[in-house]
Write a protein that holds these residues in place. Sequence first.
Motif, mmCIF file in Angstrom:
data_model
loop_
_atom_site.group_PDB
_atom_site.id
_atom_site.type_symbol
_atom_site.label_atom_id
_atom_site.label_comp_id
_atom_site.label_asym_id
_atom_site.label_seq_id
_atom_site.Cartn_x
_atom_site.Cartn_y
_atom_site.Cartn_z
ATOM 1 N N TRP A 24 2.909 19.843 9.242
ATOM 2 C CA TRP A 24 1.780 18.934 9.054
ATOM 3 C C TRP A 24 2.074 17.837 8.043
ATOM 4 C CZ3 TRP A 24 -2.602 19.101 11.991
ATOM 5 C CH2 TRP A 24 -2.772 20.248 12.798
ATOM 6 N N ALA A 25 3.308 17.709 7.600
ATOM 7 C CA ALA A 25 3.650 16.730 6.564
ATOM 8 C C ALA A 25 3.505 15.302 7.085
ATOM 9 C CB ALA A 25 5.076 16.966 6.079
ATOM 10 N N ASN A 26 3.148 14.391 6.193
ATOM 11 C CA ASN A 26 3.134 12.972 6.519
ATOM 12 C C ASN A 26 4.540 12.416 6.442
ATOM 13 O OD1 ASN A 26 0.308 12.405 6.902
ATOM 14 N ND2 ASN A 26 0.034 12.710 4.707
ATOM 15 N N PRO A 27 4.890 11.456 7.293
ATOM 16 C CA PRO A 27 6.211 10.824 7.174
ATOM 17 C C PRO A 27 6.316 10.026 5.885
ATOM 18 C CG PRO A 27 4.869 9.692 8.799
ATOM 19 C CD PRO A 27 4.108 10.922 8.409
ATOM 20 N N GLY A 28 7.511 9.775 5.429
ATOM 21 C CA GLY A 28 7.718 9.042 4.190
ATOM 22 C C GLY A 28 7.928 7.561 4.417
ATOM 23 N N GLY A 29 7.907 6.798 3.326
ATOM 24 C CA GLY A 29 8.171 5.365 3.386
ATOM 25 C C GLY A 29 7.143 4.629 4.227
ATOM 26 N N TRP A 30 7.612 3.559 4.889
ATOM 27 C CA TRP A 30 6.691 2.759 5.692
ATOM 28 C C TRP A 30 6.199 3.528 6.922
ATOM 29 C CZ3 TRP A 30 7.895 1.798 10.756
ATOM 30 C CH2 TRP A 30 9.224 1.991 11.130
ATOM 31 N N ARG A 31 6.928 4.578 7.309
ATOM 32 C CA ARG A 31 6.495 5.380 8.452
ATOM 33 C C ARG A 31 5.235 6.190 8.144
ATOM 34 N NH1 ARG A 31 9.415 9.317 9.842
ATOM 35 N NH2 ARG A 31 8.829 9.370 12.033
ATOM 36 N N TYR A 32 4.835 6.188 6.871
ATOM 37 C CA TYR A 32 3.583 6.853 6.514
ATOM 38 C C TYR A 32 2.430 6.338 7.357
ATOM 39 C CZ TYR A 32 -0.717 7.555 3.796
ATOM 40 O OH TYR A 32 -1.989 7.843 3.404
ATOM 41 N N TRP A 33 2.479 5.056 7.741
ATOM 42 C CA TRP A 33 1.375 4.441 8.476
ATOM 43 C C TRP A 33 1.342 4.862 9.936
ATOM 44 C CZ3 TRP A 33 -2.124 2.719 5.394
ATOM 45 C CH2 TRP A 33 -1.762 2.280 4.119
ATOM 46 N N THR A 34 2.324 5.656 10.340
ATOM 47 C CA THR A 34 2.267 6.218 11.699
ATOM 48 C C THR A 34 1.615 7.594 11.708
ATOM 49 O OG1 THR A 34 4.450 7.273 11.552
ATOM 50 C CG2 THR A 34 4.389 4.975 12.300
ATOM 51 N N SER A 35 1.132 8.059 10.561
ATOM 52 C CA SER A 35 0.509 9.372 10.468
ATOM 53 C C SER A 35 -0.722 9.446 11.372
ATOM 54 C CB SER A 35 0.095 9.656 9.016
ATOM 55 O OG SER A 35 -0.646 10.857 8.934
ATOM 56 N N VAL A 36 -1.005 10.653 11.849
ATOM 57 C CA VAL A 36 -2.215 10.887 12.642
ATOM 58 C C VAL A 36 -3.059 12.001 12.037
ATOM 59 C CG1 VAL A 36 -1.138 10.074 14.786
ATOM 60 C CG2 VAL A 36 -1.038 12.506 14.212
ATOM 61 N N ASN A 37 -2.723 12.436 10.819
ATOM 62 C CA ASN A 37 -3.481 13.524 10.182
ATOM 63 C C ASN A 37 -4.908 13.094 9.897
ATOM 64 O OD1 ASN A 37 -1.347 15.343 10.131
ATOM 65 N ND2 ASN A 37 -0.583 14.596 8.169
ATOM 66 N N ASN A 38 -5.847 14.006 10.108
ATOM 67 C CA ASN A 38 -7.249 13.636 9.946
ATOM 68 C C ASN A 38 -7.570 13.207 8.516
ATOM 69 O OD1 ASN A 38 -7.075 16.690 9.375
ATOM 70 N ND2 ASN A 38 -9.103 16.182 8.593
ATOM 71 N N THR A 39 -6.919 13.811 7.529
ATOM 72 C CA THR A 39 -7.208 13.430 6.145
ATOM 73 C C THR A 39 -6.812 11.985 5.879
ATOM 74 O OG1 THR A 39 -5.099 14.450 5.554
ATOM 75 C CG2 THR A 39 -7.078 15.742 5.189
ATOM 76 N N GLN A 40 -5.623 11.595 6.357
ATOM 77 C CA GLN A 40 -5.185 10.212 6.141
ATOM 78 C C GLN A 40 -6.036 9.222 6.935
ATOM 79 O OE1 GLN A 40 -2.779 12.722 5.926
ATOM 80 N NE2 GLN A 40 -2.856 12.134 3.766
ATOM 81 N N ILE A 41 -6.273 9.526 8.209
ATOM 82 C CA ILE A 41 -7.046 8.603 9.044
ATOM 83 C C ILE A 41 -8.455 8.444 8.466
ATOM 84 C CG2 ILE A 41 -7.968 8.165 11.344
ATOM 85 C CD1 ILE A 41 -4.912 7.947 11.109
ATOM 86 N N GLY A 42 -9.068 9.534 8.022
ATOM 87 C CA GLY A 42 -10.397 9.450 7.434
ATOM 88 C C GLY A 42 -10.422 8.583 6.198
ATOM 89 N N LEU A 43 -9.432 8.747 5.319
ATOM 90 C CA LEU A 43 -9.382 7.934 4.102
ATOM 91 C C LEU A 43 -9.111 6.471 4.422
ATOM 92 C CD1 LEU A 43 -7.464 10.332 1.681
ATOM 93 C CD2 LEU A 43 -9.896 9.749 1.655
ATOM 94 N N TRP A 44 -8.211 6.208 5.380
ATOM 95 C CA TRP A 44 -7.958 4.814 5.782
ATOM 96 C C TRP A 44 -9.226 4.176 6.322
ATOM 97 C CZ3 TRP A 44 -2.981 5.764 9.191
ATOM 98 C CH2 TRP A 44 -1.934 6.182 8.365
ATOM 99 N N TYR A 45 -9.903 4.902 7.181
ATOM 100 C CA TYR A 45 -11.158 4.411 7.766
ATOM 101 C C TYR A 45 -12.156 4.060 6.662
ATOM 102 C CZ TYR A 45 -12.130 4.635 12.853
ATOM 103 O OH TYR A 45 -12.253 4.371 14.186
#
Length: 838
Positions: A24-45
Amino acid sequence: MIRPSDRLQDDEGDAQAARLRKVWANPGGWRYWTSVNNTQIGLWYAATAFIFLLFAGVLALIMRAQLAVPGNDLISADFYSQAFTLHGTVMMFLFAVPIFEAVAIFLLPPMLGARELPFPRLGAFGFWSFLLGGIFVCGSIFFDAAPSSGWFMYPPLATDENLSGIGADIWLLGLSFIEVASIAAAVELIVGIMKCRAPGMRINLMPLFAWYLLIVAGMILFAFPPLIAGDILFELQRMFDWPFFDPARGGDPLLWQHLFWIFGHPEVYIIFLPSIALMAMIVPTFAQRPIVGYSWIVLAAVGTGFLSFGLWVHHMFATGLPQISLAFFSAASEAVAIPTAVQIFVFIATMLAGRVIPSTPMLFGMGGIIIFVIGGLTGVMVAVAPFDWQAHDTYFIVAHLHYVLIGGMLFPVIAGIYYYYPLIDAKHLSDRLGRIAFWLMFAGFNVSFFPMHLTGLLGMPRRVFTYPDDVGWNGLNLISTLGAFVFAAGISLVVLDVLRPKHRQRRGEQNPWNAGTLEWISEPKENWGVRSIPFVASRYPLWDQPALARQIGEGRWYLPDAEEGRREGLVTSVLDARPEQVLRVGGTSYVTIISALSLGAVFVALTFKWWIATMVAATVCFCAIVYWLWTGTAEIPEKAEKEVGVGLTLPLYTSGPPSVGWWAMFITMVGDSTAFASLVFGYFFYWTIHDDFTAGVIGPGMKWPLLSAALFVAAWLMVLMARHLNGRGSIILTRAVLAVGVVLAVVASTAGFAGPWQYGMDPRAHVYAAIVWLLTAWTLVHAATGAVMLAYCLARHFAGRLTKDHDMDIGNVALYWHFMAITAVVTFIVIGLFPEVL
């Protein structure tokens, strides 16, 4: 003394947690923005929605500064119109709805005891669509090209390109793109709530937040499609001169008002109900007892959602409607106060039955309810038609709208921020700053907006950029402006509190408020919803099952490991939450960003009428989506079933109603059918307002429409036959019937096109020809989509990805064709038979 067996068990648990963490780890570097984890998407939203809120707030302050004194020339009339339009647009479309989609994506998985929502890539696609559409719409003001006809875009002003410029196209196409994101979020939320709850969490044990979000997502499916249908009519008139709103050629501007407000008034409750949902989580926690009247509040929420669709004419009392219509919609507008009041009284009863702990979240929540009640009282006033005739389009309505929306939405949202912030990094926001911010906001809001009631009653119209010195509005407008800046200072303090560095602040407890619902077991540093999926036996499991949090964290429940290296969750039954399947969800991917970018490029290119660029972008989007579906859905697992823990074994693959894909298709097609019904509504609306609906225009006749309908039914039967043959394992016959289905869909589309074409119906000459062409085109576009789906199934069959035992694709496509057949039959009966029986 620690026993060796305990140490061994702990080591095994640590190894399982490490494997889960890796998966379930997020990718590192600029690839972080390709994450689909609900926690990240919710915070971005959430972060993006708040940036849009601040942008709209700055526009509001500019407008209030302009209105502070009479005859002011701080800004021009044109810029004021652009600022006014964008302020309303951003607040309604880019903050009010997306902020709750953000909260839902962030909170729902742990609240439901789930690992993740069922379509994480769809959630990421929705976010990127929302971000790109919002930038496109908001950025237009920096190029003096923003929409300037009001956030409601009434024709004929907005349909005249000479008066409204390109801003109206930016509004229409930009928001259509954003609406795609909203409907995608609605599909994910409905399927997630219905099919991904923890085992044992029966539908009557769901947290109230989930109930409210389920109702709101359902409302989105029925409220947004009419607006999309209206956008299509609107843009066809602007782009190709089809006269849907031109009275000289049989059109009527009132059709836009009907379609817009069929969306617009439920939109108020789409905004309000999630706020009440936040309060339904906060109040029991600080009263330290379960909510009083769980069933009553659920029924009241359902009733509010249902009644909200009977109120749209509430906004059209001044358009000259028949008296019986005024009476009906006036009564409906007043009746909605009853379920709304039930929900507020439930909160009061819960506080009285418990022992309320004072807190910043409760302060914001109760302040918001007080403001909302005042807005509700003025809402009952404008629900009375004679009063509405006097107050219509005055600042009284501006005051009412803001009391309802800011009291019913913004204050509870900030209460939710202070309440749920510990879930982000296990630290609290400042109580001191929060209380100061509350009193600045509460006082500033009332000082700003309460005088507007009086300004409106004194006759000041809304949407004016200045006013003369001798009409008695000077002092009230100056007070409103001062209050607006005080209110903005309070919001700025909340932003400061959220953004201030907290690295020196100690991490707090995992459940600092002693809440009873499952979201408080989620660990801020982890990307999964829950460490292991529990069995839930009550509405407040952390209160009623004291050992549950520890057991979940130690991996004592379902799916404690990720031995195959896949992201997995459980699918459960709709009513009883019985485990039915292990669901493998998609991980990090570029395809969501590529799909959103290319779809956004389609809408941008359409805005500027760059036809080649539109086709190129559409091709890229189509290829990206096919790749997404081919590689990320209906995957055949390496084994039939899996042991998930606690002695339970579940299949890794299901199709039909037990699967989340089937439900996603069904829900999507319900929304699609609502848009189609809105177009049919437009057809009959024109019939009701004209003595001679066709105005002498020769219609498509009966032969071609009925032939096309018959061919579409035949294609639908081929799909059903292909599904049956595939289930029997007849490989050659299945492929042959799928191919025949594709051919029949193409031939049926040709026959449908032939009717209006053969009789030379010019869609620019009269609205009858235009609406016939539009219904035909709608059906043919869906037929082309259905043909592509059948070709996709054929390709999957040849590739060995669609088999007798793994038939999810053809089951979902058959479901699509059920709706397709109904659409085709209704379309061609309406355009072929109805004119003949007039």
